[in-house]
Write a protein that holds these residues in place. Sequence first.
Motif, PDB file in Angstrom:
ATOM      1  N   ASP A 198      32.836  48.590  46.767  1.00 39.84           N
ATOM      2  CA  ASP A 198      33.972  47.856  47.538  1.00 39.84           C
ATOM      3  C   ASP A 198      34.006  46.487  47.334  1.00 39.84           C
ATOM      4  O   ASP A 198      33.124  45.811  47.251  1.00 39.84           O
ATOM      5  N   VAL A 199      35.491  46.165  47.111  1.00 37.09           N
ATOM      6  CA  VAL A 199      35.705  44.622  47.023  1.00 37.09           C
ATOM      7  C   VAL A 199      35.717  44.240  48.341  1.00 37.09           C
ATOM      8  O   VAL A 199      36.350  44.528  49.424  1.00 37.09           O
ATOM      9  N   LEU A 200      34.862  43.090  48.903  1.00 40.30           N
ATOM     10  CA  LEU A 200      34.453  42.358  49.927  1.00 40.30           C
ATOM     11  C   LEU A 200      35.464  41.240  50.269  1.00 40.30           C
ATOM     12  O   LEU A 200      35.910  41.027  51.200  1.00 40.30           O
ATOM     13  N   MET A 201      35.576  40.465  49.048  1.00 41.95           N
ATOM     14  CA  MET A 201      36.450  39.420  49.154  1.00 41.95           C
ATOM     15  C   MET A 201      36.759  38.465  48.053  1.00 41.95           C
ATOM     16  O   MET A 201      36.149  38.934  47.121  1.00 41.95           O
ATOM     17  N   PHE A 202      37.801  37.792  48.156  1.00 35.03           N
ATOM     18  CA  PHE A 202      38.020  36.672  46.882  1.00 35.03           C
ATOM     19  C   PHE A 202      37.826  35.324  47.128  1.00 35.03           C
ATOM     20  O   PHE A 202      37.938  34.866  48.447  1.00 35.03           O
ATOM     21  N   ALA A 203      37.429  34.473  46.471  1.00 38.36           N
ATOM     22  CA  ALA A 203      37.180  32.983  46.701  1.00 38.36           C
ATOM     23  C   ALA A 203      37.108  32.180  45.335  1.00 38.36           C
ATOM     24  O   ALA A 203      37.533  32.971  44.403  1.00 38.36           O
ATOM     25  N   TRP A 204      37.074  31.006  45.443  1.00 39.64           N
ATOM     26  CA  TRP A 204      36.848  30.077  44.065  1.00 39.64           C
ATOM     27  C   TRP A 204      35.477  29.561  44.059  1.00 39.64           C
ATOM     28  O   TRP A 204      34.787  29.337  44.990  1.00 39.64           O
ATOM     29  N   MET A 205      35.479  29.109  42.766  1.00 38.90           N
ATOM     30  CA  MET A 205      34.230  28.347  42.530  1.00 38.90           C
ATOM     31  C   MET A 205      34.637  27.373  41.655  1.00 38.90           C
ATOM     32  O   MET A 205      35.432  27.446  40.587  1.00 38.90           O
ATOM     33  N   ASN A 206      34.022  25.990  41.697  1.00 30.58           N
ATOM     34  CA  ASN A 206      34.072  25.284  40.693  1.00 30.58           C
ATOM     35  C   ASN A 206      32.474  25.446  39.598  1.00 30.58           C
ATOM     36  O   ASN A 206      31.647  26.102  39.993  1.00 30.58           O
ATOM     37  N   ARG A 207      32.439  24.572  38.825  1.00 29.72           N
ATOM     38  CA  ARG A 207      31.184  24.512  38.186  1.00 29.72           C
ATOM     39  C   ARG A 207      30.002  24.475  38.718  1.00 29.72           C
ATOM     40  O   ARG A 207      29.054  25.209  38.507  1.00 29.72           O
ATOM     41  N   ASP A 208      29.791  23.636  39.631  1.00 28.85           N
ATOM     42  CA  ASP A 208      28.693  23.188  40.561  1.00 28.85           C
ATOM     43  C   ASP A 208      28.319  24.409  41.401  1.00 28.85           C
ATOM     44  O   ASP A 208      27.344  24.939  41.514  1.00 28.85           O
ATOM     45  N   ALA A 209      29.457  25.174  42.155  1.00 27.66           N
ATOM     46  CA  ALA A 209      29.296  26.216  42.764  1.00 27.66           C
ATOM     47  C   ALA A 209      28.646  27.400  42.111  1.00 27.66           C
ATOM     48  O   ALA A 209      27.838  28.084  42.556  1.00 27.66           O
ATOM     49  N   LEU A 210      29.171  27.679  40.819  1.00 26.80           N
ATOM     50  CA  LEU A 210      28.533  28.853  40.027  1.00 26.80           C
ATOM     51  C   LEU A 210      27.238  28.406  39.388  1.00 26.80           C
ATOM     52  O   LEU A 210      26.159  29.537  39.615  1.00 26.80           O
ATOM     53  N   ALA A 211      27.003  27.268  38.923  1.00 24.84           N
ATOM     54  CA  ALA A 211      25.515  26.840  38.701  1.00 24.84           C
ATOM     55  C   ALA A 211      24.671  27.230  40.105  1.00 24.84           C
ATOM     56  O   ALA A 211      23.541  27.875  39.676  1.00 24.84           O
TER      57      ALA A 211
END
Length: 132
Positions: A31-44
């Motif tokens: 199930d797809v629960l949500m959509f959001a955004w990441m920057n480099r720091d967030a992904l790291a």
Amino acid sequence: MSANGHKWLNDVQWDEQGLVPVIAQDFATGDVLMFAWMNRDALARTAESGEAVYWSRSRRRLWFKGEESGHVQRVREIRLDCDNDVILLKIEQVGGIACHTGRRSCFFQKLLSDGQWDTVDPVIKDPKEIYK
């Protein structure tokens, strides 16, 4: 998931704001629960900690999913799409609630044939009880 050197972050096609769209999907059900955004720091930080960290565009800061609600997302897999411009997180949703409305998924509104949006998923927990 080692973020050592962060060279793998260079493979991501970041947009003009330095962001990438992210889909959070339940690891067990798909199930797809949500959509959001990441920057480099967030992904790291997500890769290093094993818990989802997003970039809040409205607050202009890192958003540690569950920091207020306790509804942390434990990351089982991080995937990159074929164009390298969308991230898919396969996650375990702690508490079973991903949406700030107290629902399992943020995608709880369904378009009906009459052109109206219908709320098709119930509130699991009142947001007033989640966010104090």
